[in-house]
Design a protein around this motif. Structure first.
Motif, PDB file in Angstrom:
ATOM      1  N   ARG A 113       0.824  -1.221   0.000  1.00 48.75           N
ATOM      2  CA  ARG A 113       0.000   0.000   0.000  1.00 48.75           C
ATOM      3  C   ARG A 113       0.855   1.267   0.000  1.00 48.75           C
ATOM      4  O   ARG A 113       0.349   2.353  -0.291  1.00 48.75           O
ATOM      5  CB  ARG A 113      -0.937   0.010   1.209  1.00 48.75           C
ATOM      6  N   SER A 120      -1.108  -3.694  -9.072  1.00 45.79           N
ATOM      7  CA  SER A 120      -1.759  -4.921  -8.611  1.00 45.79           C
ATOM      8  C   SER A 120      -0.964  -6.102  -9.141  1.00 45.79           C
ATOM      9  O   SER A 120      -0.590  -6.134 -10.318  1.00 45.79           O
ATOM     10  CB  SER A 120      -3.202  -5.015  -9.127  1.00 45.79           C
ATOM     11  N   THR A 135      -2.469  -5.211  -3.877  1.00 40.60           N
ATOM     12  CA  THR A 135      -2.629  -3.917  -4.523  1.00 40.60           C
ATOM     13  C   THR A 135      -2.481  -2.781  -3.527  1.00 40.60           C
ATOM     14  O   THR A 135      -2.633  -2.981  -2.315  1.00 40.60           O
ATOM     15  CB  THR A 135      -4.009  -3.832  -5.216  1.00 40.60           C
ATOM     16  N   ASN A 136      -2.166  -1.602  -4.032  1.00 37.23           N
ATOM     17  CA  ASN A 136      -2.123  -0.416  -3.169  1.00 37.23           C
ATOM     18  C   ASN A 136      -3.405   0.387  -3.268  1.00 37.23           C
ATOM     19  O   ASN A 136      -3.490   1.510  -2.778  1.00 37.23           O
ATOM     20  CB  ASN A 136      -0.916   0.476  -3.503  1.00 37.23           C
ATOM     21  N   LYS A 137      -4.406  -0.204  -3.919  1.00 37.01           N
ATOM     22  CA  LYS A 137      -5.716   0.431  -3.993  1.00 37.01           C
ATOM     23  C   LYS A 137      -6.733  -0.465  -3.296  1.00 37.01           C
ATOM     24  O   LYS A 137      -6.969  -1.587  -3.741  1.00 37.01           O
ATOM     25  CB  LYS A 137      -6.137   0.642  -5.453  1.00 37.01           C
ATOM     26  N   ALA A 138      -7.335   0.038  -2.214  1.00 43.17           N
ATOM     27  CA  ALA A 138      -8.374  -0.725  -1.525  1.00 43.17           C
ATOM     28  C   ALA A 138      -9.564  -0.883  -2.456  1.00 43.17           C
ATOM     29  O   ALA A 138      -9.775  -0.060  -3.349  1.00 43.17           O
ATOM     30  CB  ALA A 138      -8.794  -0.012  -0.242  1.00 43.17           C
ATOM     31  N   TYR A 170      -8.828  -8.818  -2.424  1.00 42.47           N
ATOM     32  CA  TYR A 170      -7.828  -7.757  -2.580  1.00 42.47           C
ATOM     33  C   TYR A 170      -7.137  -7.519  -1.239  1.00 42.47           C
ATOM     34  O   TYR A 170      -7.796  -7.331  -0.216  1.00 42.47           O
ATOM     35  CB  TYR A 170      -8.484  -6.480  -3.103  1.00 42.47           C
ATOM     36  N   THR A 172      -4.070  -5.373   0.815  1.00 45.00           N
ATOM     37  CA  THR A 172      -3.203  -4.183   0.785  1.00 45.00           C
ATOM     38  C   THR A 172      -2.195  -4.134   1.929  1.00 45.00           C
ATOM     39  O   THR A 172      -1.248  -3.350   1.877  1.00 45.00           O
ATOM     40  CB  THR A 172      -4.057  -2.896   0.851  1.00 45.00           C
ATOM     41  N   ASP A 173      -2.392  -4.967   2.953  1.00 47.05           N
ATOM     42  CA  ASP A 173      -1.569  -4.859   4.160  1.00 47.05           C
ATOM     43  C   ASP A 173      -0.486  -5.932   4.242  1.00 47.05           C
ATOM     44  O   ASP A 173      -0.182  -6.456   5.313  1.00 47.05           O
ATOM     45  CB  ASP A 173      -2.449  -4.925   5.406  1.00 47.05           C
TER      46      ASP A 173
END
Length: 303
Positions: A113, A120, A135-138, A170, A172-173
């Motif tokens: 993130r 992604s 991915t860095n997009k929630a 998905y 991100t963490d």
């Protein structure tokens, strides 16, 4: 205008992706979103973090031998824990994780993130059979767009109702190194990454060239780079037969995945190059040469 690029898997063939990026850099084609599977996840991640094509090639050349080097301590632990020297894979994949984390630390990033450019990368949880996207997009930030730029799905609720995306998760963490290691965990070669309640394996299993994820990242134009099988290749060794069959299986499934692409760059390389790290420069040059030959078409397609 946002241009996204999807990098397919392909082992050492992935050095060709760097050749592609070098030509795009020379022609001032700015990329805004990145996706990848397996070796493509390494390329996507490094580029999204700000590494140049030249820097990436040097990294590949420097670390290529260590990535595929079997660790005898790991093989011994396999024998001890599973009664088989092969265990769940002959290579743990820890070197990939450590190398990518080192590269991330140099840029000041830790978790996926944290990467500033939309990215992604794919993997699969072999326990639940679910495709997992790092991915860095929630999910509530994702924008599913068509080539025309029009929104097809207005909000996260619509995305979650879409049949394709109900089969995905998905994430991100997760640390960048673990995400890339998970995506690169080629069955039988690299052991799956056990993380929390997951058991991650190679992203190419379900999505070897994730152009669909570029749409979710908001890309208006999409460039796909892949390695289709040679038409008349005649493998003789058992390992080459295996890689040839994998190439054919991925190619058949990729056809459906890349229909949303504005340009598809097919780089033909021998199946035997998958785990031949001595061919990194050869693969790089193949990517560079083909992209140079097609750069004007690529420019028109991404205009």
């Amino acid at each position: 205008m946002s241009i996204g690029i999807a990098f397919s898997g392909g082992g050492a063939k992935g050095a060709a992706h760097i050749g592609v990026l070098k030509v795009l850099e020379k022609n001032n084609i700015k990329l805004s979103a990145f996706t990848g599977a397996s070796i493509g996840s390494i390329i996507a991640t490094l580029y999204a973090m700000g590494y140049t094509a030249d820097e990436m090639l040097k990294l590949f050349q420097y670390f290529s031998k260590s990535i595929l080097k079997a660790d005898f301590r790991y093989l011994f632990s396999n024998l001890k824990n599973t009664k088989s020297i092969l265990g769940q894979g002959i290579i743990s994949g820890e070197d990939i994780e450590e190398i990518i984390n080192e590269c991330a630390n140099l840029k000041g990033y830790k978790y996926i993130r944290d990467i500033p450019n939309p990215i992604s990368i794919t993997s699969v949880d072999i326990i639940t059979k679910k495709e997992c996207i790092f991915t860095n997009k929630a999910p509530n930030e994702l924008k599913y767009t068509a080539k025309s730029g029009k929104n097809l799905l207005e909000n996260n609720k619509d995305i979650l109702k879409n049949k394709e995306y109900t089969k995905k998760e998905y994430i991100t963490d997760i640390e960048i190194g673990k995400a890339v290691r998970a995506s690169c965990s080629y069955p039988g070669i690299f052991a799956p990454l056990e993380y929390k309640n997951y058991k991650f394996a190679d992203g190419g299993i379900l999505n070897n060239i994730p152009t669909n994820e570029l749409q979710l990242l908001g890309a208006d134009k999409i460039l796909a780079v892949r390695f289709p099988a040679e038409k008349h290749e005649n493998p003789e060794r058992a390992i080459d037969v295996l890689f040839r069959c994998v190439d054919l299986a991925f190619e058949a499934r990729d056809e459906e995945k890349i229909q949303n692409s504005n340009y598809i760059l097919d780089i033909i390389l021998p199946s035997s190059a998958v785990f031949d790290m001595k061919k990194i420069n050869f693969c790089y040059e193949a990517g560079y040469k083909l992209t140079s030959q097609n750069i004007e078409e690529i420019k028109r397609a991404l205009k």
